[in-house]
Write an enzyme that holds these catalytic residues in place. Sequence first.
Site, PDB file in Angstrom:
ATOM      1  N   ASP A  14       0.829  -1.207   0.000  1.00  0.00           N
ATOM      2  CA  ASP A  14       0.000   0.000   0.000  1.00  0.00           C
ATOM      3  C   ASP A  14       0.864   1.259   0.000  1.00  0.00           C
ATOM      4  O   ASP A  14       2.020   1.244   0.405  1.00  0.00           O
ATOM      5  CB  ASP A  14      -0.926  -0.006   1.212  1.00  0.00           C
ATOM      6  CG  ASP A  14      -2.214   0.771   0.966  1.00  0.00           C
ATOM      7  OD1 ASP A  14      -2.372   1.335  -0.136  1.00  0.00           O
ATOM      8  OD2 ASP A  14      -3.074   0.802   1.865  1.00  0.00           O
ATOM      9  N   GLU A  72       3.306   6.445  -2.870  1.00  0.00           N
ATOM     10  CA  GLU A  72       3.251   7.602  -3.773  1.00  0.00           C
ATOM     11  C   GLU A  72       3.889   8.847  -3.161  1.00  0.00           C
ATOM     12  O   GLU A  72       4.098   9.838  -3.862  1.00  0.00           O
ATOM     13  CB  GLU A  72       1.799   7.934  -4.130  1.00  0.00           C
ATOM     14  CG  GLU A  72       0.984   6.775  -4.659  1.00  0.00           C
ATOM     15  CD  GLU A  72       0.226   6.043  -3.560  1.00  0.00           C
ATOM     16  OE1 GLU A  72      -0.572   5.153  -3.895  1.00  0.00           O
ATOM     17  OE2 GLU A  72       0.432   6.361  -2.359  1.00  0.00           O
ATOM     18  N   ASP A  93      -8.651   3.947  -3.910  1.00  0.00           N
ATOM     19  CA  ASP A  93      -9.766   4.177  -3.000  1.00  0.00           C
ATOM     20  C   ASP A  93     -10.922   4.891  -3.689  1.00  0.00           C
ATOM     21  O   ASP A  93     -11.158   6.086  -3.474  1.00  0.00           O
ATOM     22  CB  ASP A  93      -9.293   4.982  -1.792  1.00  0.00           C
ATOM     23  CG  ASP A  93      -8.180   4.280  -1.030  1.00  0.00           C
ATOM     24  OD1 ASP A  93      -8.049   3.051  -1.182  1.00  0.00           O
ATOM     25  OD2 ASP A  93      -7.447   4.961  -0.294  1.00  0.00           O
TER      26      ASP A  93
END
Length: 769
Positions: A475, A478, A539
């Site tokens: 996860d 970025e 998401d």
Amino acid sequence: MMIWTLPCPRRTSLFLLTLFCFLACGINLHAQVLGDPVDVGQDFMKMENVYFVGSGVKSFDPATGAGTLQWDRYLRNTTLSFNKIDVTLGPGKGTEFPGSEYDQSPILPFSITFVSPRTIRLRMSTRSVPMSDGSSLMLAGPVRTDNSWKVTQNDQAIVYKGEFGEVRIIKQPWHIEIYDKSGRLLTKTQNIGDPATFITPIPFSFVRRSSDLSRRIAATFQLQHDEKIFGCGESFTRLDKRGQRVNVFTRDGMGTQNEYMYKPIPFLMSNNGYGMFVHTTAPLTFDFGKYYDAHNTIYSGDENLDLFIFLGEPKDIVSEYTALTGRSPVPPLWSFGFWMSRITYNSEEQVRNVAAQLRAHRVPTDVIHLDTGWFETDWRSDFKFSASRFKDPAKMLADLKQQGFRVSLWQYSYFTSKNELWKEMVSKGYYVKNESGELPFEDATLDVSNPEAVKWYQGKLATLLKMGVGAIKVDFGEGAPLTGQYASGRSGWYEHNLYPLRYNKAVAEITKEVSGDNIIWARSAWAGSQRYPLHWGGDAENTDSAMAGELRGGLSFGLSGFTYWSHDLGGFVQKAPRDLYRRWLGWGVLTSHTRAHGAPPREPWEYDEALTEDFRKALGLKYSLMPYIYAQAKDSSARGYPMLRTLFFEYPNDPTSWTIDDEYMFGSTLLVAPLFKPGDSRKVYLVLLVKDHSVLPHLKVAQSTDQMDWNNVELRVFSSDNAPVAGWFTSPQNDLIPLTLESSARGYALKSDPLAGKVKWQVTKAPSK
């Protein structure tokens, strides 16, 4: 509302003057905050920068493709006419001192070489230094050299001709023109005055920034009036990027209805017969005719340009691009089954209960995912199961595997000071430092450019994988510090975008080493990350628009070289509305990987029995189609193709197919048209539902892929007449096998049995209407 207090006329005048200056100068009143994408093109709007425009070839060796190019100096000027001020570019004079040490119009190296009959490589440097051929994580290996292109030269041009195209280098004024094999112009560079216009488009140029004397490049190419542009990674905006300005910069997407991208890829594809890959990790901005309609300008934060140009139709372009940057290995069969998750299962009791409920409700499932709650403290990623809530995690994993379940675990590479690993990371120097060599931000970011840090991190993951964990969720990734100092010796300017690739690689390689499987579940990516499958779409909001944006992102991602991709059924942010969840499910089972995840509840029986039955039917379809899906996976991986394909990927000669962004081909044979609003029907641009003259292998539905019977296979024939049909078959024990069936008075039958009786084939014919 902001209220301005203006106590006197003099202050009023001063305020109005200041406001005019802000507006006239184009200064953004919204201050940039941490994490905002970089727009490299802004450097080409500044009055104080010095501009250099390629003007003429000064030398060139056709045998090596290496030469030098003169860059003429330009400056920004203003003109006043008709009650307006326009900003232009005009010839400039050098002001450096001593003048003898600096060139008015520098002569700098460039080269054009060939990688294959379809791939051209253009390189340029903005400094008088040799261009390096060093290794690159983005590339799958050393760049090949193709010698099939033939060269001729005269006083005006150098011309290379190959099997699929032609490249012309015009010497004065300098241009590069790209043609297909029939002589049709695909694109060409744009110089000062291309075309004649009263406005000032940005030509093919570079700037020397007055702030730090670094260089930025603008590679400007012509766009045809009806040209369409696609790609850029997982971009959720309109599928056709023509008219858009895209910042190719990794950023937490925060949903699927904005311009941010978890997975930007510096790659584009045109419907005019070419594609481009910018080989850099620096921030980029693509302006696809937004500032000037006839121009595609690639603004690069790199001081060197390394541009690969691919010729052909979409399949040719993607195949060439993935031959260069790598192709996805096939993930394990179990990963193609259903993944059951929520935010978040946080105890052994919960996990065992959901496993029992899945089997009791006969919902086929292969993976149970534990998100942020499997640690003692939610979100505190210390790589240890909570001792208070997981009595015996190793036994739990073993028991679940016996029942046909694998377990996926969430983690990330940011460590807060409350995490017990934080002190160890800091003491060993395994974190990304700020400009001052200190800790940046509130978190310590694992420096994945540091081999020792990666080894330490992989050791934590290896313990879990050896315990029996099936997959690691990779996860975030970025937000690597843009101004940070990295162990690689490079700043975040080059490491920020590269971080997801390093991160994906680290987790994928330790997983492969321990379990033998090619599997991660990652959110961020960069060019080359396709070698480490798989990725999901972040998401998404729980709306119809977010669902449509998610599909556009997946299609763009597939066109950018990624074979495998998934998304959270029903959206992520809140409890999925029942109707949306049901419709998203129908789409989700017809993507390579299928996961239910997000705010609870996600288990269908927590809604009602009718939705649970819908899950059984939809997942039953996917599991019965597993021979088709697995065969398409093997074929797609071998070719570098996406499993989720735009219509034009399969039908490039159909002009309308280039305009469709709400349908797709699942593999080569199945057309899918998701329902983006309530109801059970929608208008479809009907190329086909199942391609005529196809055969789709089916299996009997099982509760997990471990329980599938690959020895009894139904071959379902789709044919509008009695012509032969063809398809593919594979299984965990076999390579990709072509199937051909022919019709007779007794119906369709295999022309020959490729497995010589090892599989029992049952042939059925689907209705033709």
